[in-house]
Motif scaffolding. Sequence first.
Motif, mmCIF file in Angstrom:
data_model
loop_
_atom_site.group_PDB
_atom_site.id
_atom_site.type_symbol
_atom_site.label_atom_id
_atom_site.label_comp_id
_atom_site.label_asym_id
_atom_site.label_seq_id
_atom_site.Cartn_x
_atom_site.Cartn_y
_atom_site.Cartn_z
ATOM 1 N N ALA A 159 45.331 32.986 -6.649
ATOM 2 C CA ALA A 159 45.482 33.236 -4.800
ATOM 3 C C ALA A 159 43.968 34.194 -4.807
ATOM 4 O O ALA A 159 43.126 33.892 -3.891
ATOM 5 C CB ALA A 159 46.381 34.327 -4.652
ATOM 6 N N ARG A 215 41.322 31.263 -4.818
ATOM 7 C CA ARG A 215 41.338 30.708 -3.470
ATOM 8 C C ARG A 215 40.862 31.253 -2.205
ATOM 9 O O ARG A 215 40.307 30.598 -1.340
ATOM 10 C CB ARG A 215 42.888 30.442 -3.298
ATOM 11 N N ALA A 216 40.976 32.741 -2.084
ATOM 12 C CA ALA A 216 40.616 33.407 -0.968
ATOM 13 C C ALA A 216 39.328 33.263 -0.858
ATOM 14 O O ALA A 216 38.784 33.501 0.159
ATOM 15 C CB ALA A 216 41.311 34.680 -1.148
#
Length: 255
Positions: free
Chosen positions: A156, A159-160
């Motif tokens: 995550a 991805r951010a």
Amino acid sequence: MFTAAVARKTEKAFRIYRDLGLRSLVLRLARTLGRALGLSGAGEARWRARKEAVDVAFDAEAGVSTGGITHLYGLSIVGPNATSGVSHIACDPDEFRAALDALEADLTEHSFVDLGSGKGRALILAARYPFATIVGVEFAAELHAVATANVAALPAADRARISLVYEDASRFAFPDGPLVVFLNNPFEEAVCREVARHLRADVSAHPRPVRVVYLRPQHRAAWIDAGWSSVRDGTCFLILEPCPAAALCKATGVS
């Protein structure tokens, strides 16, 4: 789709004949035929074997699918440069790291922009550096879709920071702030010149630190002619920065 692919191949062959002559066209056709018949030389065979091993190892370690060689004929291309791209081959991780490490800069405030981002391998590698944001620009819808799936498989936190743009590189609006612009020999000389001029004009209009990291730099003259200077010439990469305004005027004849 088949008809469109044939039309692109025909247009590209005509352009090679027009710009480079009959000999260059015949040589390229001969190389293509030789590869199709399995008659490639020992050097190419060794390169392909190594590439396959690198692809398998990287994708297994990262849990993604970035390998192989994807030809653009038949893909859904946005923008006017469908015949000026080159087949997608993901960057070599070792070459990428050598080029990025040569920047020797604090990257925490920089955005990383990959022009011709393909399936997203360079974006995944860039996520291992402290870039503020990471952007992939790709003009083939099918490659863009694969990159989207690959990014979705990342942690995550990675991805951010990553965004993907389905766009022609020559039309991309670069983000504000310091930039590292990355290319892995993604397109032919005419588009390279267009991108180099576009980015140079953007830097002139909005001055900020910008470095171009050009892996496998086949068209370095396109950047020099557009007002960029080489600050590091590695074995497999070139790092460029904008010429000062006075040098740019002298190089381009602008007063």
